[in-house]
Enzyme design. Structure first.
Site: not given
Ligand code: APR
Length: 250
Positions: A152, A117
């Protein structure tokens, strides 16, 4: 007694593959999810831990994860974690497949750890895949509501599997292979209600493996298990390790 039967099963069918869940870490002070006192009794997972919630309201999701990451980093491995690491060193545990994101198995000294997970170690940009280590994430969260990609500028997502997401392909393929090939799958502290991890016991059984379950409460797979030890993970595992002469840890 279940502890004697479990030690005998490990001696006979091991090295085992451990599959751990949130119950492994409650003795470190981290609540589990589905007990009466679990996290999902307090907060709706679809509001804070689903990919839909993340897209809808990343600030809310990051508020929740910021406090969760801090408390997981503050927690220490407990004797259950340490005992699994000792059992690995003694050759009784081949690998630990964990649904936990807290990194406590690795911090306790387990080497072969498969995190199906994800973990709190880092966050990743969903736009350009640039990773950011947890320290950088927490630093950014001190001055803003969400951490952003240094490349970004898009919002980062914690590297944990949220409801509505697929599991990371490599780790889950490895977990399935371990389950197929092991002589014994030892489940510790999982309600076995969340798929696909909850399918690993059946994978093991279908390929000839035995199944043992150490858990406080009943699970849907108890009837298929060769041994069920109902009780606290830390105490049970250290008693088993002592019987195997493998360094039970206090
Ligand atoms: N010893 C043994 N069992 C314990 C202990 C303990 N000290 N503490 C709790 N338990 C048991 C509980 O009784 C419960 O059955 O551990 C189980 C934990 O089950 P869950 O809370 O459902 O945790 P888990 O199975 O890991 O959940 C799977 O659900 O929400 C998601 O992504 C989250 O990875 C998690 C997944």
């Amino acid at each position: 007694m279940a502890v004697d039967a479990l030690a005998a099963l490990i001696a006979d069918r091991g090295p085992c593959v451990a599959l751990t869940g949130a119950g492994m870490s409650t003795e470190s002070g981290i609540p589990d999810f589905r007990s009466a006192t679990g996290i999902w009794a307090e907060v709706d997972p679809y509001e804070v831990a689903s990919i839909d919630a993340f897209h809808r309201d990343p600030e809310r999701v990051w508020r929740w994860y910021a406090s969760r990451i801090h408390s997981l980093l503050d927690a220490e491995p407990n004797r259950g974690h340490r005992t699994l690491a000792a059992l690995e060193r003694a050759g009784h545990v081949q690998a630990v497949v964990t649904q936990n994101i807290d990194t406590l198995h690795t911090r306790a000294g387990s080497v072969e750890v498969v995190e199906v997970h994800g973990s709190i170690r880092r966050a990743t940009c969903l736009a350009c895949a640039t990773p950011e280590p947890v320290d950088g994430v927490l630093e950014q969260l001190e001055s803003g509501p969400v951490p952003r990609c240094r490349a970004c500028g898009a919002v980062l997502k914690p590297d944990v599997v949220m409801f509505g997401e697929l599991l990371p392909v490599g780790p889950f393929a490895r977990a399935e292979r371990l389950a197929r090939e092991t002589g014994l799958l030892l489940v510790v502290g999982s309600s076995l209600q969340v798929w696909p991890a909850a399918g690993l016991p059946e994978t093991a059984i279908a390929h000839g493996g035995a199944l043992a379950i150490v858990n406080d409460e009943e699970t849907p797979f108890d009837w298929q298990a060769d041994v069920v030890a109902r009780g606290p993970a830390g105490e049970t595992l250290s008693a088993v390790a002592a019987l195997l002469d493998a360094g039970g840890s206090s």
